[in-house]
Motif scaffolding. Structure first.
Motif, mmCIF file in Angstrom:
data_model
loop_
_atom_site.group_PDB
_atom_site.id
_atom_site.type_symbol
_atom_site.label_atom_id
_atom_site.label_comp_id
_atom_site.label_asym_id
_atom_site.label_seq_id
_atom_site.Cartn_x
_atom_site.Cartn_y
_atom_site.Cartn_z
ATOM 1 N N SER A 180 -1.466 -5.221 3.223
ATOM 2 C CA SER A 180 -1.357 -4.399 2.000
ATOM 3 C C SER A 180 -0.256 -3.347 2.150
ATOM 4 O O SER A 180 0.494 -3.093 1.202
ATOM 5 C CB SER A 180 -2.687 -3.707 1.695
ATOM 6 N N SER B 283 -9.594 -3.660 -2.672
ATOM 7 C CA SER B 283 -8.252 -3.148 -2.320
ATOM 8 C C SER B 283 -7.132 -4.057 -2.815
ATOM 9 O O SER B 283 -5.972 -3.795 -2.534
ATOM 10 C CB SER B 283 -8.072 -2.852 -0.823
ATOM 11 N N LEU C 143 -6.931 1.503 0.457
ATOM 12 C CA LEU C 143 -7.054 0.321 1.311
ATOM 13 C C LEU C 143 -8.517 0.088 1.690
ATOM 14 O O LEU C 143 -9.375 0.935 1.437
ATOM 15 C CB LEU C 143 -6.204 0.510 2.569
ATOM 16 N N ASP D 38 -5.409 -4.934 5.729
ATOM 17 C CA ASP D 38 -4.899 -3.593 5.360
ATOM 18 C C ASP D 38 -3.436 -3.431 5.779
ATOM 19 O O ASP D 38 -2.677 -2.707 5.127
ATOM 20 C CB ASP D 38 -5.783 -2.512 6.001
#
Ligand SMILES: NC(=O)c1ccc[n+]([C@@H]2O[C@H](COP(=O)([O-])OP(=O)(O)OC[C@H]3O[C@@H](n4cnc5c(N)ncnc54)[C@H](OP(=O)(O)O)[C@@H]3O)[C@@H](O)[C@H]2O)c1
Length: 321
Positions: free
Chosen positions: A49, A103, A64, A46
């Motif tokens: 990302s 995600s 996410l 995450d």
């Protein structure tokens, strides 16, 4: 629905890219189902990302999160397998060239609801809480595959885990110890080395320390900072199982050491749905529970992300939804 998402990634200051707010409910295509998320866990993925790794502008905004446990439309308690393969793919989903993690192409799990292919649901055993179950699909599954599938390690062998307190590292310690491996760890602070021992490690060392003897395998998720030490710590013929590179992607190759000592460098990514089921069964049989650093409401996601980015965690951050 309340969601944690990214719309403008920031490669330098990932936490500045974090947004918490309303996003539309999922609209599942044919063959997909909606899960009411009860708990979702945070992974280093995450943070990548938020930095924009693997996400193009056309995918924004992106919710996410790879991991979730929740309730499906029929009222079943389920765990979501995070690897989304093509509908036509059969076998190990991680080998599908078209696969993605939740995600990446499809909206993620840090939200009140998530849509996934029906085949990606795995029953949640009653003995596992939603919070514990939400730790399984990424960090725990990755550790399981590194140890028992890619690493193919046997009871009595010695494995060095680089890092002790991260999501994958803490899972590898608990799973390895429960399976009869001798698990050694490195960690950056004395306090965390103690925590590593508390999780089940047989010994804990400072990063880069010379080990009492060479090991059968090293589990590597740290990358550049520990790669040389990992290679130096292996017996001839030993295995370096690598699934991540948190500290940097370009370590020195050290080719002579690799071929003279006939080391095996083995890439490993996530795990299959079957392996997720086996992991869950193994944890139930051996009373193994994920180490959870803290449980936060989804609205306070920023606190969990900041703690991960600062390297403060011991185990997983779970968001209760
Ligand atoms: N390929 C896959 O399928 C897959 C799946 C899961 C994760 N990953 C990757 O694996 C990595 C770890 O993921 P995670 O979710 O476990 O992350 P995390 O919870 O943030 O853990 C980070 C780990 O890195 C260790 N570390 C040691 N030296 C470090 C350094 N110089 N800088 C930063 N970290 C250092 C930490 O150990 P101490 O704090 O104890 O020293 C800790 O164990 C990430 O890069 C992630 O993308 C890949």
């Amino acid at each position: 629905m309340l969601s944690v998402y990214v719309s403008s990634p920031d490669p330098e200051n990932p936490l500045d890219a974090l947004e918490v707010g309303d996003r539309p409910d999922p609209d599942p295509p044919e063959g997909w189902v909606t899960v009411d998320v009860k708990a979702a866990s945070l992974n280093h993925h995450d943070i990548w990302s938020l930095r924009g790794v693997g996400l193009g502008e056309e995918q924004m905004p992106m919710i996410l999160g790879c991991d979730a446990a929740g309730i499906d439309a029929d009222g079943n308690e389920v765990i979501v397998h995070a690897v989304i393969s093509d509908e036509s793919w059969r076998g190990d989903e991680t080998l599908d060239p078209k696969r993605s993690l939740l995600s990446e192409k499809h909206q993620g799990t840090l939200a009140e609801r998530v849509a996934v292919p029906a085949r990606n649901l795995v029953p949640k055993p009653a003995g596992l809480s939603f919070e514990q179950a939400a730790c399984m699909p990424t960090a725990w599954l990755t550790a399981y595959r590194m140890l028992f599938v890619t690493g193919d390690l046997a009871p009595g062998q010695t494995v060095l885990v680089q890092g002790a307190t991260g999501g994958v590292a803490s899972a590898a310690i608990k799973l390895g110890a429960a399976a009869g491996l001798r698990v050694w760890v490195t960690s950056r602070t004395e306090e965390k080395r103690e925590r590593g021992l508390g999780l089940g490690a047989a010994a804990a060392f400072e990063p880069g320390a010379r080990l009492p003897e060479r090991v059968d395998a090293v589990l590597e998720t740290v990358g550049e900072a520990t790669w040389g030490h990992s290679l130096r710590s292996l017996k001839p013929g030993g295995k370096l199982v690598v699934s991540g590179a948190t500290s940097g992607m370009n370590p020195p190759a050290e080719l002579p050491r690799i071929f003279f000592l006939q080391l095996k460098i083995l890439g490993s990514t996530m795990g299959s749905r079957d392996e997720l089921e086996r992991l869950i069964r193994f944890c139930a049989e051996h009373d193994v529970e994920p180490e959870i650093d803290r449980v936060l409401p989804l609205a306070d996601a920023a606190e969990g992300f900041a703690a991960m980015e600062a390297g403060e965690l011991v185990g997983k951050v779970v968001f209760a939804v």
